[in-house]
Design an enzyme around this catalytic site. Structure first.
Site, PDB file in Angstrom:
ATOM      1  N   MET A  63       0.845  -1.186   0.000  1.00  0.00           N
ATOM      2  CA  MET A  63       0.000   0.000   0.000  1.00  0.00           C
ATOM      3  C   MET A  63       0.889   1.248   0.000  1.00  0.00           C
ATOM      4  SD  MET A  63      -3.140   1.123   2.465  1.00  0.00           S
ATOM      5  CE  MET A  63      -2.068   1.586   3.810  1.00  0.00           C
ATOM      6  N   PRO A  64       1.423   1.595  -1.166  1.00  0.00           N
ATOM      7  CA  PRO A  64       2.221   2.820  -1.245  1.00  0.00           C
ATOM      8  C   PRO A  64       1.375   4.044  -0.906  1.00  0.00           C
ATOM      9  CG  PRO A  64       2.540   1.451  -3.186  1.00  0.00           C
ATOM     10  CD  PRO A  64       1.383   0.875  -2.433  1.00  0.00           C
ATOM     11  N   HIS A  65       1.969   4.940  -0.141  1.00  0.00           N
ATOM     12  CA  HIS A  65       1.301   6.177   0.241  1.00  0.00           C
ATOM     13  C   HIS A  65       2.367   7.157   0.715  1.00  0.00           C
ATOM     14  CE1 HIS A  65       1.739   3.726   3.825  1.00  0.00           C
ATOM     15  NE2 HIS A  65       1.776   4.841   4.520  1.00  0.00           N
ATOM     16  N   SER A  66       1.968   8.391   0.906  1.00  0.00           N
ATOM     17  CA  SER A  66       2.855   9.400   1.454  1.00  0.00           C
ATOM     18  C   SER A  66       2.006  10.401   2.224  1.00  0.00           C
ATOM     19  CB  SER A  66       3.659  10.070   0.329  1.00  0.00           C
ATOM     20  OG  SER A  66       4.715  10.822   0.881  1.00  0.00           O
TER      21      SER A  66
END
Length: 141
Positions: A63-66
Site C-alpha cells: 500500500m504505497p502512500h505518502s
C-alpha cells in the site's frame, strides 16, 4: 465505499520491470484525474528508498502512500494487480498494489478500515491475485 473509489482506477498487467514502475503505473489513473500530483508519486518512491519496504502490509500486498502535503488533491484509491509479482529490494514479491491518497490525516480512516478487512482476508487476497478482469476484482471488493 471502496468499490466506488476504485471503480475506474484498477489496472491489470502481466508484469513490470521494478517496484518503482509498479507504483507509477498504479498511481497513473489518480494522476490523470488530478486526484494526486506527480510530486506524490515521487514522494512514495523516495520514502520507500529511505525507509524500506514498510508499504508491504501483508504477503503479496503493498500500500504505497505518502503525506497529504506531498500532493494529494482529494481522497483516492487505486489498484494495480500484476500476474507476476515484482520484487522489492528485500526480496519480497508483491502482486497487488493499493495506492492510497489522503488529503488530510483523518479523512481516510474509513477507507483504510475497509481496505484492511480485505487485506486481512487471505482467501480474498488469493482470489484477487488470480483475478483476470477488472470486473472480477470489483466483485471481490
Amino acid at each position: 465505499m471502496l468499490k466506488d473509489m476504485l471503480k475506474e482506477n484498477i489496472r491489470i498487467l502481466d508484469s513490470v520491470d521494478n517496484w518503482q514502475k509498479a507504483i507509477e503505473i498504479a498511481a497513473k489513473p489518480l494522476l490523470e484525474k488530478n486526484k494526486i500530483q506527480l510530486t506524490y508519486i515521487d514522494a512514495m518512491i523516495k520514502n520507500i528508498k529511505k525507509f524500506g519496504e514498510y508499504i508491504i502490509i501483508a504477503p503479496n500486498v503493498a500500500m504505497p502512500h505518502s503525506r497529504p502535503e506531498d500532493g494529494v488533491n482529494e481522497n483516492c484509491l487505486a489498484l494495480l494487480k500484476l500476474d507476476k509479482g515484482v520484487a522489492f529490494d528485500n526480496g519480497e514479491e508483491v502482486q497487488i498494489f493499493f495506492i492510497l491518497g489522503a488529503k488530510d490525516n483523518n479523512s481516510h480512516i474509513n477507507t483504510l478500515t475497509e481496505l484492511m478487512e480485505i487485506v486481512d482476508d487471505e482467501e480474498k487476497i488469493e482470489e484477487l491475485s488470480k483475478a483476470l478482469t477488472v470486473d472480477e476484482i470489483i466483485n471481490l471488493i
